[in-house]
Design a protein around this motif. Structure first.
Motif, PDB file in Angstrom:
ATOM      1  N   TYR A   1      14.283   3.314 -25.269  1.00 45.08           N
ATOM      2  CA  TYR A   1      14.242   1.985 -24.675  1.00 45.08           C
ATOM      3  C   TYR A   1      13.313   2.021 -23.471  1.00 45.08           C
ATOM      4  N   PHE A   2      12.171   1.318 -23.569  1.00 44.14           N
ATOM      5  CA  PHE A   2      11.145   1.382 -22.530  1.00 44.14           C
ATOM      6  C   PHE A   2      11.698   0.998 -21.161  1.00 44.14           C
ATOM      7  N   HIS A   3      12.647   0.066 -21.143  1.00 42.95           N
ATOM      8  CA  HIS A   3      13.232  -0.372 -19.870  1.00 42.95           C
ATOM      9  C   HIS A   3      13.898   0.786 -19.111  1.00 42.95           C
ATOM     10  N   ASP A   4      14.300   1.843 -19.828  1.00 45.46           N
ATOM     11  CA  ASP A   4      15.152   2.865 -19.227  1.00 45.46           C
ATOM     12  C   ASP A   4      14.468   4.221 -19.028  1.00 45.46           C
ATOM     13  N   VAL A   5      13.149   4.277 -19.136  1.00 41.19           N
ATOM     14  CA  VAL A   5      12.474   5.564 -18.899  1.00 41.19           C
ATOM     15  C   VAL A   5      12.688   6.028 -17.464  1.00 41.19           C
ATOM     16  N   GLY A   6      12.983   5.087 -16.569  1.00 44.87           N
ATOM     17  CA  GLY A   6      13.211   5.433 -15.160  1.00 44.87           C
ATOM     18  C   GLY A   6      14.610   5.903 -14.859  1.00 44.87           C
ATOM     19  N   PHE A   7      15.452   6.090 -15.877  1.00 45.50           N
ATOM     20  CA  PHE A   7      16.769   6.667 -15.626  1.00 45.50           C
ATOM     21  C   PHE A   7      16.653   8.038 -14.973  1.00 45.50           C
ATOM     22  N   THR A   8      15.644   8.810 -15.362  1.00 46.23           N
ATOM     23  CA  THR A   8      15.429  10.111 -14.748  1.00 46.23           C
ATOM     24  C   THR A   8      14.715   9.938 -13.414  1.00 46.23           C
ATOM     25  N   PRO A   9      15.131  10.662 -12.382  1.00 48.19           N
ATOM     26  CA  PRO A   9      14.441  10.555 -11.091  1.00 48.19           C
ATOM     27  C   PRO A   9      13.124  11.319 -11.066  1.00 48.19           C
ATOM     28  N   ASP A  10      12.818  12.052 -12.153  1.00 48.80           N
ATOM     29  CA  ASP A  10      11.593  12.841 -12.221  1.00 48.80           C
ATOM     30  C   ASP A  10      10.486  11.964 -12.799  1.00 48.80           C
ATOM     31  N   PHE A  11       9.634  11.387 -11.934  1.00 49.12           N
ATOM     32  CA  PHE A  11       8.641  10.440 -12.415  1.00 49.12           C
ATOM     33  C   PHE A  11       7.667  11.047 -13.429  1.00 49.12           C
ATOM     34  N   PRO A  12       7.212  12.288 -13.279  1.00 50.58           N
ATOM     35  CA  PRO A  12       6.336  12.836 -14.317  1.00 50.58           C
ATOM     36  C   PRO A  12       6.955  12.769 -15.713  1.00 50.58           C
TER      37      PRO A  12
ATOM     38  N   ALA B   1       9.369  10.527 -16.654  1.00 49.31           N
ATOM     39  CA  ALA B   1       9.426   9.105 -16.989  1.00 49.31           C
ATOM     40  C   ALA B   1       8.060   8.611 -17.454  1.00 49.31           C
ATOM     41  N   ALA B   2       7.001   9.064 -16.778  1.00 49.26           N
ATOM     42  CA  ALA B   2       5.647   8.667 -17.147  1.00 49.26           C
ATOM     43  C   ALA B   2       5.269   9.193 -18.520  1.00 49.26           C
ATOM     44  N   GLU B   3       5.693  10.413 -18.811  1.00 52.67           N
ATOM     45  CA  GLU B   3       5.412  11.009 -20.110  1.00 52.67           C
ATOM     46  C   GLU B   3       6.012  10.161 -21.236  1.00 52.67           C
ATOM     47  N   LEU B   4       7.237   9.706 -21.044  1.00 52.81           N
ATOM     48  CA  LEU B   4       7.901   8.884 -22.042  1.00 52.81           C
ATOM     49  C   LEU B   4       7.257   7.502 -22.148  1.00 52.81           C
ATOM     50  N   ALA B   5       6.922   6.901 -21.007  1.00 50.74           N
ATOM     51  CA  ALA B   5       6.290   5.582 -21.017  1.00 50.74           C
ATOM     52  C   ALA B   5       4.919   5.631 -21.676  1.00 50.74           C
ATOM     53  N   GLU B   6       4.163   6.667 -21.367  1.00 55.20           N
ATOM     54  CA  GLU B   6       2.826   6.810 -21.945  1.00 55.20           C
ATOM     55  C   GLU B   6       2.891   6.946 -23.463  1.00 55.20           C
TER      56      GLU B   6
END
Length: 560
Positions: free
Chosen positions: A272-283, A285-290
């Protein structure tokens, strides 16, 4: 007997003279420091007013007063006074502050002003003059090195030693210096990597996430809208604007998740694209969003992901002209309300998505091509980066290595074996936009070192909302969530995770009292740890601002 009396009288006279000399030089130092503070105030005002003459006069006065304060408190006499009982801590702190300020004023301020004069040359049409970072590199590096050196004299000041106004003054100065040093270090990194990121060595494409802090995530907020930023030879253009809802939800995660990620965050972290930020590790989250965005746009290969939020936009818009979106004028003063509150109060879901997509692109167009005050713009960008509101994860290893350990990398903090870190992150579990009213604070204190070299960390967290229950009950379901996920409308359900300090494996057992962090980490990021220096002052935390993840990173001093 007479000789004894004479000696005693001589000692008494010497003591009085010493006390008088100490009082006189101490008064001089205090006066000099106050005058230096006034000069800093005038310097800031002159810079904001773009008054070159007033700026030069204030800078010269600051240098003179700082040098005078150091001269009054330098040498073996003041060094010895620092070891006296009761007053020694205060005198030592004043001496350390004076030495630090002299280094900062004499060595850092002149190149800082030089860099300020060069800022207007950075913008070139709807992009950046790629020659500008090279011209900025030397003055920024000089100022950054001086600010780092200025931290050394005050690094050994025990915050528990000085009392009253001296303690308050030192703490305020150290906080200001710490922010300046970090900002300059970030600036030094920025001028080094900017040409590569902006297409000096070939076109680059980045996914820009606009995080919606009204529904809080550990990285900042739900990635409600996005756009593709194309950079080529410094020219920036926006493409493929859209909203997270347009990407839908996958049946399975877009990338394999670790067992720990599945256990802590669930499959929606990757599905779920809305929830990639559940992890506090932005790298991560970015990997999943990308991966998800590229799946939906197979003709474009991204070079990284950037993330920001409306509060950050309000900072940088101090340096841009207002923008018009769907009949609304967005300014630095109202952009937070216009993007995080009003649409949920007044617009239907389809109209909201359209408004967000237009607003994201229009504001980004403005800040990449219509900068009216470069000084305010850079100041806002620096503040956003410092508060974790501007995050960068890129595939270029030269750039990613340069950003490692910085605030803009946004990586979940680990321990470097010397300084422990504590992360607290917040995720909304209400399914609402009630985080707009959420305020939070966190504080961390460190006890004295125990005999075994360990230190006990004590934390406190405060959560509150700036709306009464009666007012919250009147909000529409588009704000409260309508109770669809089991939470009574008007209330908030938050997931809080504490990441306690512990050195990475392999290493000796943790010497810091407390539990190990059990937070999952992406295997590719597991060895990346922050590069922080030890500080001997008491542990403190900073509020990152409103509508942001509570991921303050206090740094208690080492017991080494």
């Amino acid at each position: 007997m007479k000789r004894t009396r004479t000696i005693a009288a001589g000692v008494g006279v010497a003591a009085l003279l010493a006390a008088g000399w100490t009082g006189w030089t101490g008064w001089q130092a205090a006066q000099r420091l106050q005058d230096a503070r006034d000069a800093v105030r005038d310097l800031r005002a002159a810079v904001e007013a773009d008054d070159a003459d007033a700026r030069s006069a204030a800078a010269d006065r600051l240098i003179v007063e700082a040098r005078g304060a150091r001269a009054a408190t330098d040498g073996p006499w003041w060094g010895a006074l620092g070891h006296l009982p009761v007053v020694g801590d205060d005198l030592g702190a004043v001496s350390a502050l004076s030495a630090s300020l002299d280094e900062l004023a004499s060595i850092a301020v002149p190149p800082l002003l030089e860099a300020a004069d060069l800022l207007p040359d950075v913008q070139a049409g709807r992009g950046v003059d790629l020659r500008a970072p090279d011209r900025l590199a030397t003055p920024v590096a000089t100022a950054a090195a001086a600010a780092a050196r200025a931290e050394d004299p005050v690094a050994d000041v025990d915050a528990g030693g000085p009392v009253g106004p001296v303690r308050d003054g030192v703490e305020e100065y150290v906080d200001e210096l710490d922010g300046l040093a970090r900002g300059l270090a970030s600036g030094e990194t920025a001028v080094a990597v900017l040409p590569r990121m902006l297409g000096a060595e070939g076109p680059r494409d980045y996914l820009v996430l606009f995080q919606n802090n009204a529904e809080i995530r550990a990285t900042g907020g739900m990635p409600g809208s996005f756009a593709r930023l194309h950079a080529e030879d410094g020219v920036l253009t926006m493409h493929d604007r859209g909203t997270a809802s347009g990407l839908g939800e996958r049946a399975t995660p877009v990338l394999p998740l670790s067992p720990e990620e599945r256990e802590v965050y669930g499959e929606q972290l990757g599905s779920y694209f809305h929830d990639v930020g559940f992890t506090p590790d932005f790298p991560r989250a970015a990997e999943l969003a990308e991966a998800r965005w590229e799946e939906a746009h197979p003709r474009v290969e991204l070079d990284g992901v950037l993330a920001t939020d409306p509060v950050a936009l309000s900072y940088v818009m101090d340096g841009t002209a207002p923008v018009r979106v769907a009949g609304r004028t967005l300014t630095a003063d109202n952009v937070v309300f216009e993007l995080l509150s009003r649409p949920y109060l007044e617009l239907a879901p389809e109209s909201r998505d359209l408004f967000f997509a237009r607003a994201a692109g229009t504001v980004l167009d403005a800040i990449t091509g219509d900068v009216t005050s470069p000084m305010d713009f850079v100041g806002g960008l620096t503040r956003a980066a410092r508060e974790g509101r501007f995050l960068v994860a890129v595939d270029d290893p030269t750039v990613s290595d340069a950003l490692a350990g910085t605030a803009v990398e946004g990586a979940l903090t680990g321990d470097d074996g010397d300084v422990p870190h504590v992360d607290v992150d917040v995720n909304d579990a209400t399914g609402s936009k009630m985080s707009y009213y959420l305020r939070h604070d966190v504080a961390l204190t460190a006890d004295a070192c125990a005999a075994d070299g360990s230190r006990t960390l004590t934390g406190a967290m405060t959560l509150r909302r700036e709306i009464s229950p009666a007012e919250a009950a009147k909000l529409p379901p588009s704000v409260t969530g309508g109770g669809h996920f089991g939470t009574e409308p008007g209330t908030q359900l938050l997931l809080l995770r504490l990441h306690a300090p512990c050195a990475p494996e392999p290493s000796p057992p943790c010497r810091w009292r407390g539990s190990r962090s059990t937070s999952p980490r992406s295997p590719s990021r597991a060895a990346r740890w922050s590069r922080s220096r030890s500080r001997s002052r008491a542990a403190r935390s900073r509020l990152r601002g409103r509508w942001t993840p509570l991921r303050d990173r206090p740094r208690p001093p080492s017991c080494e």
